[in-house]
Scaffold this active site. Structure first.
Site, PDB file in Angstrom:
ATOM      1  N   ASP A 154      55.951  48.009  19.823  1.00  0.00           N
ATOM      2  CA  ASP A 154      55.197  47.838  19.230  1.00  0.00           C
ATOM      3  C   ASP A 154      54.456  48.751  18.390  1.00  0.00           C
ATOM      4  O   ASP A 154      55.038  49.379  17.314  1.00  0.00           O
ATOM      5  CB  ASP A 154      54.494  46.776  18.647  1.00  0.00           C
ATOM      6  CG  ASP A 154      53.268  47.088  20.080  1.00  0.00           C
ATOM      7  OD1 ASP A 154      53.652  48.413  20.839  1.00  0.00           O
ATOM      8  OD2 ASP A 154      51.479  46.831  20.231  1.00  0.00           O
ATOM      9  N   ASP A 183      51.795  55.189  20.645  1.00  0.00           N
ATOM     10  CA  ASP A 183      50.787  56.416  20.499  1.00  0.00           C
ATOM     11  C   ASP A 183      50.933  57.638  21.372  1.00  0.00           C
ATOM     12  O   ASP A 183      51.955  58.891  20.763  1.00  0.00           O
ATOM     13  CB  ASP A 183      49.765  55.381  21.416  1.00  0.00           C
ATOM     14  CG  ASP A 183      47.658  56.100  20.063  1.00  0.00           C
ATOM     15  OD1 ASP A 183      47.976  56.848  19.143  1.00  0.00           O
ATOM     16  OD2 ASP A 183      47.262  56.079  21.100  1.00  0.00           O
ATOM     17  N   ARG A 240      46.845  39.253  16.080  1.00  0.00           N
ATOM     18  CA  ARG A 240      48.938  39.899  16.555  1.00  0.00           C
ATOM     19  C   ARG A 240      49.220  38.460  15.048  1.00  0.00           C
ATOM     20  O   ARG A 240      49.950  38.961  14.603  1.00  0.00           O
ATOM     21  CB  ARG A 240      48.663  39.175  17.595  1.00  0.00           C
ATOM     22  CG  ARG A 240      48.132  39.975  18.795  1.00  0.00           C
ATOM     23  CD  ARG A 240      48.790  39.629  20.687  1.00  0.00           C
ATOM     24  NE  ARG A 240      47.471  40.178  20.762  1.00  0.00           N
ATOM     25  CZ  ARG A 240      48.338  41.364  21.951  1.00  0.00           C
ATOM     26  NH1 ARG A 240      48.861  42.483  20.905  1.00  0.00           N
ATOM     27  NH2 ARG A 240      47.639  41.965  22.619  1.00  0.00           N
TER      28      ARG A 240
HETATM   29  P1  IMP Z   1      50.092  55.222  24.343  1.00  0.00           P
HETATM   30  O1  IMP Z   1      50.574  55.256  26.622  1.00  0.00           O
HETATM   31  O2  IMP Z   1      48.675  55.788  24.247  1.00  0.00           O
HETATM   32  O3  IMP Z   1      51.579  55.637  23.769  1.00  0.00           O
HETATM   33  O4  IMP Z   1      49.358  54.092  24.065  1.00  0.00           O
HETATM   34  C1  IMP Z   1      50.894  52.193  23.431  1.00  0.00           C
HETATM   35  C2  IMP Z   1      49.828  51.745  23.448  1.00  0.00           C
HETATM   36  O5  IMP Z   1      47.932  51.324  22.989  1.00  0.00           O
HETATM   37  C3  IMP Z   1      50.767  50.772  22.765  1.00  0.00           C
HETATM   38  O6  IMP Z   1      51.572  49.443  23.548  1.00  0.00           O
HETATM   39  C4  IMP Z   1      49.544  49.291  22.058  1.00  0.00           C
HETATM   40  O7  IMP Z   1      49.079  48.642  23.570  1.00  0.00           O
HETATM   41  C5  IMP Z   1      48.008  50.398  22.305  1.00  0.00           C
HETATM   42  N1  IMP Z   1      47.625  51.106  20.970  1.00  0.00           N
HETATM   43  C6  IMP Z   1      47.985  52.525  20.841  1.00  0.00           C
HETATM   44  N2  IMP Z   1      47.959  52.385  19.100  1.00  0.00           N
HETATM   45  C7  IMP Z   1      47.443  51.004  18.713  1.00  0.00           C
HETATM   46  C8  IMP Z   1      47.165  50.525  17.614  1.00  0.00           C
HETATM   47  O8  IMP Z   1      46.477  51.926  16.452  1.00  0.00           O
HETATM   48  N3  IMP Z   1      46.519  49.405  17.453  1.00  0.00           N
HETATM   49  C9  IMP Z   1      46.488  48.846  18.349  1.00  0.00           C
HETATM   50  N4  IMP Z   1      46.895  49.154  19.433  1.00  0.00           N
HETATM   51  C10 IMP Z   1      47.772  50.258  20.090  1.00  0.00           C
HETATM   52 MG    MG Z   2      52.254  47.465  23.381  1.00  0.00          MG
END
Ligand code: IMP
Ligand code: MG
Length: 196
Positions: free
Chosen positions: A98, A101, A163
């Site tokens: 989805d 980040d 969601r």
């Molecule tokens: P990462 O390891 O920092 O890339 O984390 C990614 C995960 O954090 C995603 O799969 C989402 O579950 C959650 N996430 C990151 N940004 C958002 C946001 O803006 N809204 C909702 N969930 C987020």
């Molecule tokens: Mg996710």
């Protein structure tokens, strides 16, 4: 309500972009039958639209992961709560996300999947918060390069809510939403703020 959040990507825009991604994947994987892997739960809405836009004999599978408690936060180290049902050795694997980040979670997941010797391993994400990226990641397919705001809808949640919104909102007032996590629930019946 509309000062809490604003529409970042509307329903029509998402549908059009998902269709384009489906056509790109159909073209690139012609003659093959990739396995699409979705990480629960946020990725399932995107996966369900994307795989119906792919005109190939695809298979789907799911993983569920959780981060290893507060101490490991930010390391990307995850625990696999539900593993894939099928062996991906020798398969063309496409991870469908989805949102990416920092990319720490995905980076860890990709190394775990790579160890199973797939024939190929690529990533398709709907949203890419590329300005936040920490480890270098090669992302083959991206829906939108997303600004650095907290977003909800189309699979993405705030404390398990929202969601099922068909559009994606940027939360403009995170403190306000933290005070009342259900503040945006009216949008489920009213549609997007501003009537887009
Ligand atoms: P990462 O390891 O920092 O890339 O984390 C990614 C995960 O954090 C995603 O799969 C989402 O579950 C959650 N996430 C990151 N940004 C958002 C946001 O803006 N809204 C909702 N969930 C987020
Ligand atoms: Mg996710």
């Amino acid at each position: 309500m509309s000062d809490l959040a604003s529409v970042l990507y509307g329903e029509d825009e998402i549908r059009a972009r998902v269709g384009e991604l489906g056509r790109d994947i159909t073209r690139d994987y012609a003659g093959r039958s990739p396995v699409l892997i979705s990480v629960l739960k946020g990725g399932v809405v995107f996966l369900s639209d994307l795989f119906r836009a792919i005109q190939l004999p695809v298979r789907i599978d799911f993983m569920s992961i959780s981060s290893y408690g507060a101490g490991a936060e930010g390391s990307g180290v995850v625990r696999i709560l539900k593993d894939l049902d099928q062996d991906i050795g020798g398969e063309d694997v496409l991870v469908v996300e989805d949102i990416i980040d920092t990319g720490l979670t995905l980076s860890y997941l990709l190394s775990a999947l790579r160890a199973r010797d797939p024939k190929s391993l690529e990533v398709c994400t709907l949203l890419d918060k590329s300005v936040r990226r920490i480890p270098p990641l090669e992302i083959r397919y991206r829906g939108f390069d997303c600004p650095d705001s907290f977003v909800v809808g189309y699979g993405l949640d705030y404390r398990e809510r929202y969601r099922n919104l068909p559009f994606i909102l940027a939360v403009d007032d995170q403190t306000g939403l933290a005070e009342n996590p259900d503040a945006l629930a009216g949008l489920l019946t009213e549609g997007p703020p501003g009537g887009i």
